[in-house]
Each structure stands twice: as structure tokens, then as C-alpha cells.
Design a protein around this motif. Structure first.
Motif, PDB file in Angstrom:
ATOM      1  N   ILE A   1       0.881  -1.156   0.000  1.00  0.00           N
ATOM      2  CA  ILE A   1       0.000   0.000   0.000  1.00  0.00           C
ATOM      3  C   ILE A   1       0.919   1.206   0.000  1.00  0.00           C
ATOM      4  CG2 ILE A   1      -1.723   1.299   1.315  1.00  0.00           C
ATOM      5  CD1 ILE A   1      -2.769  -1.279  -0.003  1.00  0.00           C
ATOM      6  N   ASP A   2       0.795   2.048  -1.018  1.00  0.00           N
ATOM      7  CA  ASP A   2       1.739   3.151  -1.217  1.00  0.00           C
ATOM      8  C   ASP A   2       1.729   4.148  -0.071  1.00  0.00           C
ATOM      9  OD1 ASP A   2       2.652   2.209  -3.766  1.00  0.00           O
ATOM     10  OD2 ASP A   2       0.752   2.916  -4.611  1.00  0.00           O
ATOM     11  N   PHE A   3       0.539   4.492   0.416  1.00  0.00           N
ATOM     12  CA  PHE A   3       0.433   5.466   1.510  1.00  0.00           C
ATOM     13  C   PHE A   3      -0.749   5.117   2.398  1.00  0.00           C
ATOM     14  CE2 PHE A   3       2.364   7.801  -2.031  1.00  0.00           C
ATOM     15  CZ  PHE A   3       3.536   8.224  -1.422  1.00  0.00           C
ATOM     16  N   LEU A   4      -0.598   5.429   3.673  1.00  0.00           N
ATOM     17  CA  LEU A   4      -1.671   5.280   4.648  1.00  0.00           C
ATOM     18  C   LEU A   4      -1.867   6.614   5.358  1.00  0.00           C
ATOM     19  CD1 LEU A   4      -0.564   1.919   6.294  1.00  0.00           C
ATOM     20  CD2 LEU A   4      -2.583   2.237   4.868  1.00  0.00           C
ATOM     21  N   THR A   5      -3.101   7.064   5.429  1.00  0.00           N
ATOM     22  CA  THR A   5      -3.414   8.261   6.211  1.00  0.00           C
ATOM     23  C   THR A   5      -4.455   7.860   7.246  1.00  0.00           C
ATOM     24  OG1 THR A   5      -5.174   8.981   4.710  1.00  0.00           O
ATOM     25  CG2 THR A   5      -2.956   9.822   4.269  1.00  0.00           C
ATOM     26  N   SER A   6      -4.645   8.695   8.242  1.00  0.00           N
ATOM     27  CA  SER A   6      -5.654   8.396   9.255  1.00  0.00           C
ATOM     28  C   SER A   6      -6.711   9.487   9.270  1.00  0.00           C
ATOM     29  CB  SER A   6      -5.002   8.241  10.637  1.00  0.00           C
ATOM     30  OG  SER A   6      -4.360   9.425  11.010  1.00  0.00           O
ATOM     31  N   VAL A   7      -7.936   9.064   9.534  1.00  0.00           N
ATOM     32  CA  VAL A   7      -9.075   9.962   9.688  1.00  0.00           C
ATOM     33  C   VAL A   7      -9.806   9.508  10.950  1.00  0.00           C
ATOM     34  CG1 VAL A   7     -11.270  10.718   8.713  1.00  0.00           C
ATOM     35  CG2 VAL A   7      -9.330  10.310   7.209  1.00  0.00           C
ATOM     36  N   LYS A   8      -9.778  10.376  11.956  1.00  0.00           N
ATOM     37  CA  LYS A   8     -10.364  10.050  13.267  1.00  0.00           C
ATOM     38  C   LYS A   8      -9.730   8.756  13.781  1.00  0.00           C
ATOM     39  CE  LYS A   8     -14.518  12.607  12.225  1.00  0.00           C
ATOM     40  NZ  LYS A   8     -15.921  12.586  11.967  1.00  0.00           N
ATOM     41  N   ASP A   9     -10.525   7.697  13.972  1.00  0.00           N
ATOM     42  CA  ASP A   9      -9.971   6.459  14.512  1.00  0.00           C
ATOM     43  C   ASP A   9      -9.856   5.357  13.456  1.00  0.00           C
ATOM     44  OD1 ASP A   9     -12.691   6.053  14.236  1.00  0.00           O
ATOM     45  OD2 ASP A   9     -12.865   4.827  16.045  1.00  0.00           O
ATOM     46  N   LYS A  10      -9.808   5.759  12.185  1.00  0.00           N
ATOM     47  CA  LYS A  10      -9.698   4.802  11.084  1.00  0.00           C
ATOM     48  C   LYS A  10      -8.537   5.197  10.168  1.00  0.00           C
ATOM     49  CE  LYS A  10     -13.567   2.514  11.988  1.00  0.00           C
ATOM     50  NZ  LYS A  10     -13.629   1.096  12.293  1.00  0.00           N
ATOM     51  N   ILE A  11      -8.193   4.305   9.255  1.00  0.00           N
ATOM     52  CA  ILE A  11      -7.129   4.592   8.296  1.00  0.00           C
ATOM     53  C   ILE A  11      -7.685   4.572   6.874  1.00  0.00           C
ATOM     54  CG2 ILE A  11      -5.224   3.743   9.729  1.00  0.00           C
ATOM     55  CD1 ILE A  11      -5.348   1.128   8.083  1.00  0.00           C
ATOM     56  N   CYS A  12      -6.962   5.257   6.002  1.00  0.00           N
ATOM     57  CA  CYS A  12      -7.326   5.319   4.589  1.00  0.00           C
ATOM     58  C   CYS A  12      -6.127   4.862   3.760  1.00  0.00           C
ATOM     59  CB  CYS A  12      -7.706   6.733   4.181  1.00  0.00           C
ATOM     60  SG  CYS A  12      -9.108   7.396   5.088  1.00  0.00           S
ATOM     61  N   PRO A  13      -6.232   3.706   3.099  1.00  0.00           N
ATOM     62  CA  PRO A  13      -5.148   3.275   2.224  1.00  0.00           C
ATOM     63  C   PRO A  13      -5.240   3.972   0.868  1.00  0.00           C
ATOM     64  CG  PRO A  13      -6.846   1.588   2.325  1.00  0.00           C
ATOM     65  CD  PRO A  13      -7.276   2.695   3.240  1.00  0.00           C
ATOM     66  N   LEU A  14      -4.088   4.345   0.320  1.00  0.00           N
ATOM     67  CA  LEU A  14      -4.018   4.975  -1.003  1.00  0.00           C
ATOM     68  C   LEU A  14      -3.089   4.146  -1.878  1.00  0.00           C
ATOM     69  CD1 LEU A  14      -4.144   7.513   1.195  1.00  0.00           C
ATOM     70  CD2 LEU A  14      -3.892   8.807  -0.889  1.00  0.00           C
ATOM     71  N   GLU A  15      -3.593   3.724  -3.008  1.00  0.00           N
ATOM     72  CA  GLU A  15      -2.761   3.041  -3.989  1.00  0.00           C
ATOM     73  C   GLU A  15      -2.613   3.973  -5.189  1.00  0.00           C
ATOM     74  OE1 GLU A  15      -2.433  -1.150  -6.430  1.00  0.00           O
ATOM     75  OE2 GLU A  15      -3.609  -1.077  -4.597  1.00  0.00           O
ATOM     76  N   VAL A  16      -1.384   4.285  -5.558  1.00  0.00           N
ATOM     77  CA  VAL A  16      -1.098   5.222  -6.639  1.00  0.00           C
ATOM     78  C   VAL A  16      -0.872   4.437  -7.924  1.00  0.00           C
ATOM     79  CG1 VAL A  16       0.431   7.063  -7.432  1.00  0.00           C
ATOM     80  CG2 VAL A  16      -0.055   6.816  -4.987  1.00  0.00           C
ATOM     81  N   LYS A  17      -1.570   4.840  -8.981  1.00  0.00           N
ATOM     82  CA  LYS A  17      -1.479   4.159 -10.274  1.00  0.00           C
ATOM     83  C   LYS A  17      -1.116   5.164 -11.365  1.00  0.00           C
ATOM     84  CE  LYS A  17      -3.015  -0.038  -9.385  1.00  0.00           C
ATOM     85  NZ  LYS A  17      -2.220  -1.201  -9.700  1.00  0.00           N
ATOM     86  N   SER A  18      -0.136   4.829 -12.165  1.00  0.00           N
ATOM     87  CA  SER A  18       0.196   5.685 -13.296  1.00  0.00           C
ATOM     88  C   SER A  18      -0.398   5.146 -14.585  1.00  0.00           C
ATOM     89  CB  SER A  18       1.716   5.810 -13.450  1.00  0.00           C
ATOM     90  OG  SER A  18       2.268   4.548 -13.773  1.00  0.00           O
TER      91      SER A  18
END
Length: 196
Positions: free
Chosen positions: A131-148
Motif C-alpha cells: 500500500i503506497d500510503f496510509l493516512t488516518s481519519v479520526k480512529d480509522k485509516i485510509c489506504p491509497l494506492e497510486v497508479k500511473s
């Protein structure tokens, strides 16, 4: 193994005799110079990732995307304008995944995020999911997959979300196409990162 500029390598093979401890000592100086952004491996992909980051596993991104692109395509003393023109018009036939990851890293940092990523091994093969990046929002996480390129396949995101479904707020595929929401995944163009 240490990750640098999105490419994986062993330090000893990149520069004979260098040890990862020596490079780790240089990281605070590199970060304070604002020339690089660092993404640490999140050993436990949950809120509070900084508590369980692996300081020995990281990816470095150039903090100046324009300079990074110039250096990446510098085959001689100057980079020809045709390279930039093709790059800007999306007609340069080269894998630009590392460029887009660098752009996303820079945008996330500018928005005030620390950078984290996550890797896991496949149970059935030697494949490594990332998983390219992980961010958090409140008490959860948001995975981000970057595609070119092909954004329709996102196996790493799927495997990650199946494993950690109770921890996830939103799932994102960051790509070069228009915004859409499909099957619980937000497909967002790169320029929308500051609005997350």
C-alpha cells in the motif's frame, strides 16, 4: 532492506561498504534540509502508526518533484524540451509510477501528513503487496494506492482491505483519470489529494 526514491535496493550493493546504520544517521540531516520526504513502514496499519513505525524500513521521496523529474530524465547535460512536452501531454511511453508516488508524497506532506506505507507477503506466492500510503481519519485509516497506468487492477489494495476491513474509513486509488466512486473505492485524480 532499505527503500530509497521508491526503488528497493540493498545499501551495500548501491555503494560498497556502506551500512544502513550510517545512512540512518544521515536521515535527520536530510529531513531538516527539506530535500527529501520520508515514508516509514507501518508495522501495524492502524491509527497511531508513528508508535509502531519501522525506522529501518523506509522510502525516500525527493521533495521537489520538478527537480526529481529533471534528474530522472537527465541523459545528458540538459533535458530536451520534447521530454517535458511528452510528459505533460501524457505521451511519454515510460512507467511513471515513481513520479506519481513522488507527487502524492509531496502533496500529503504539504497537507500536514506524516508518510507511512505498508507491505505484506502473499500467502500463496513470493509476491509482495504494498500500500503506497496510509493516512488516518479520526480512529480509522485510509489506504491509497497510486497508479500511473491501469487503475482497474489494484490487488494490493484489495488484499489489504480484506485483511484490515474493520480499520478502514475510505479506500483510494489515485490515478490520472477522472473522479469516480465504484465498489466502495474512490478513484481520484492526483490533483484531488489536497482535498482528502
Amino acid at each position: 532492506m532499505v527503500h530509497n526514491c521508491v526503488f528497493s535496493f540493498k545499501l551495500s550493493s548501491a555503494r560498497e561498504g556502506i551500512r544502513s546504520e550510517k545512512v540512518r544517521e544521515l536521515i535527520p540531516d536530510m529531513l531538516s534540509s527539506y530535500t527529501v520526504n520520508i515514508a516509514y513502514h507501518a508495522n501495524n496499519p492502524d491509527v497511531g502508526m508513528a508508535l509502531e513505525k519501522d525506522a529501518g524500513r523506509y522510502k525516500l521521496f525527493n521533495s521537489d518533484v520538478g527537480l526529481f523529474i529533471t534528474l530522472a530524465f537527465k541523459d545528458k547535460k540538459y533535458t530536451e524540451n520534447i521530454i517535458y512536452n511528452k510528459l505533460l501531454s501524457d505521451k511519454l511511453d515510460v512507467n511513471l509510477g515513481y513520479v506519481y508516488e513522488n507527487v502524492v508524497a509531496q502533496m500529503l506532506i504539504a497537507k500536514g501528513n506524516n508518510l507511512f506505507y505498508y507491505t505484506m507477503e502473499s500467502k500463496t506466492s513470493n509476491h509482495l503487496y504494498e500500500i503506497d500510503f496510509l493516512t488516518s481519519v479520526k480512529d480509522k485509516i485510509c489506504p491509497l494506492e497510486v497508479k500511473s497506468g491501469n487503475y482497474r487492477t489494484h490487488k494490493s489494495l484489495d488484499v489489504f482491505c480484506n485483511k484490515f476491513s474493520n480499520r478502514i474509513c475510505n479506500k483510494y486509488v489515485v490515478h490520472t483519470k477522472a473522479y469516480k466512486w465504484e465498489n466502495g473505492i474512490y478513484y481520484i485524480p492526483v490533483y484531488m489529494i489536497p482535498f482528502l
